[in-house]
Motif scaffolding. Structure first.
Motif, PDB file in Angstrom:
ATOM      1  N   ASN A 143       0.783  -1.096  -0.336  1.00  0.00           N
ATOM      2  CA  ASN A 143       0.161  -0.008   0.042  1.00  0.00           C
ATOM      3  C   ASN A 143       0.953   0.944   0.560  1.00  0.00           C
ATOM      4  O   ASN A 143       0.276   2.098   0.746  1.00  0.00           O
ATOM      5  CB  ASN A 143      -0.857   0.186   1.731  1.00  0.00           C
ATOM      6  N   GLY A 144       2.234   1.401  -0.603  1.00  0.00           N
ATOM      7  CA  GLY A 144       2.697   2.484  -1.145  1.00  0.00           C
ATOM      8  C   GLY A 144       3.420   2.258   0.043  1.00  0.00           C
ATOM      9  O   GLY A 144       4.530   3.905   0.990  1.00  0.00           O
ATOM     10  N   LYS A 145       4.056   1.639   1.289  1.00  0.00           N
ATOM     11  CA  LYS A 145       4.837   2.196   2.441  1.00  0.00           C
ATOM     12  C   LYS A 145       5.645   0.809   2.436  1.00  0.00           C
ATOM     13  O   LYS A 145       5.374   0.035   2.401  1.00  0.00           O
ATOM     14  CB  LYS A 145       4.134   1.974   3.777  1.00  0.00           C
ATOM     15  N   MET A 146       7.051   1.375   2.904  1.00  0.00           N
ATOM     16  CA  MET A 146       7.903   0.528   2.878  1.00  0.00           C
ATOM     17  C   MET A 146       8.039  -1.033   4.068  1.00  0.00           C
ATOM     18  O   MET A 146       8.116  -0.500   5.525  1.00  0.00           O
ATOM     19  CB  MET A 146       8.774   0.677   2.762  1.00  0.00           C
ATOM     20  N   TYR A 147       8.646  -1.877   4.271  1.00  0.00           N
ATOM     21  CA  TYR A 147       8.470  -2.876   5.490  1.00  0.00           C
ATOM     22  C   TYR A 147       9.808  -3.214   5.527  1.00  0.00           C
ATOM     23  O   TYR A 147      10.288  -3.680   4.470  1.00  0.00           O
ATOM     24  CB  TYR A 147       6.964  -3.997   6.040  1.00  0.00           C
ATOM     25  N   LYS A 148      10.431  -3.498   6.649  1.00  0.00           N
ATOM     26  CA  LYS A 148      11.803  -5.070   6.598  1.00  0.00           C
ATOM     27  C   LYS A 148      10.674  -6.455   6.543  1.00  0.00           C
ATOM     28  O   LYS A 148      10.024  -6.207   6.294  1.00  0.00           O
ATOM     29  CB  LYS A 148      12.467  -4.715   7.641  1.00  0.00           C
ATOM     30  N   SER A 149      11.735  -7.289   6.382  1.00  0.00           N
ATOM     31  CA  SER A 149      11.310  -8.344   6.134  1.00  0.00           C
ATOM     32  C   SER A 149      10.696  -8.900   7.369  1.00  0.00           C
ATOM     33  O   SER A 149       9.756  -9.543   7.368  1.00  0.00           O
ATOM     34  CB  SER A 149      12.629  -9.203   5.340  1.00  0.00           C
TER      35      SER A 149
END
Length: 134
Positions: free
Chosen positions: A120-126
């Motif tokens: 949804n356009g937001k970056m996350y770590k694994s």
């Protein structure tokens, strides 16, 4: 001519049973309910067998009805030819989709190939999940 009915003693059980007014008392044979030593041992064995498996159900899978684009960025590997994969999925499916990008090493360990992902356009770590984790 009137028929004369003799009175019946209601406290006399034998008389009432013989006249058919009341059913006879039944005696219960309790020896039917007694178990032999072998049956008792079998019962203990069966109870102990299922001691750990007495659950009534499983935890329901959380359902989050948010659908968006998931872009997964992978570490360098030999299993997947591309370094980036994208798909449209519901928010509660992210955990399963990220679990697909894993490999088994020579030593038998599972190695996560996801370096980061965008949902949804937001970056996350694994290891991060948007708003929830189950």
């Amino acid at each position: 001519m009137e028929k004369k009915i003799e009175p019946v003693d209601v406290h006399n059980d034998e008389l009432m049973v013989s006249l058919g007014i009341r059913v006879p008392l039944y005696s219960i044979d309790y020896s039917v309910f007694e178990k032999t030593d072998k049956e008792k041992e079998q019962l203990r064995t069966e109870r102990a067998k299922h001691k750990e498996d007495m659950r009534t159900g499983t935890k329901p899978i959380p359902y989050i009805p948010i659908q968006a684009k998931l872009v997964v960025y992978l570490k360098k590997n030999n299993k997947f030819p591309n370094s980036t994969y994208s798909s449209i999925c519901m928010q509660h499916e992210i955990f399963n989709k990220l679990g697909f990008f894993a490999e088994i090493t020579k030593s038998g360990n599972i190695r996560n190939l996801v370096s980061k992902y965008s949902y949804n356009g937001k970056m996350y770590k694994s290891g991060e999940y948007p708003f929830w984790h189950y």
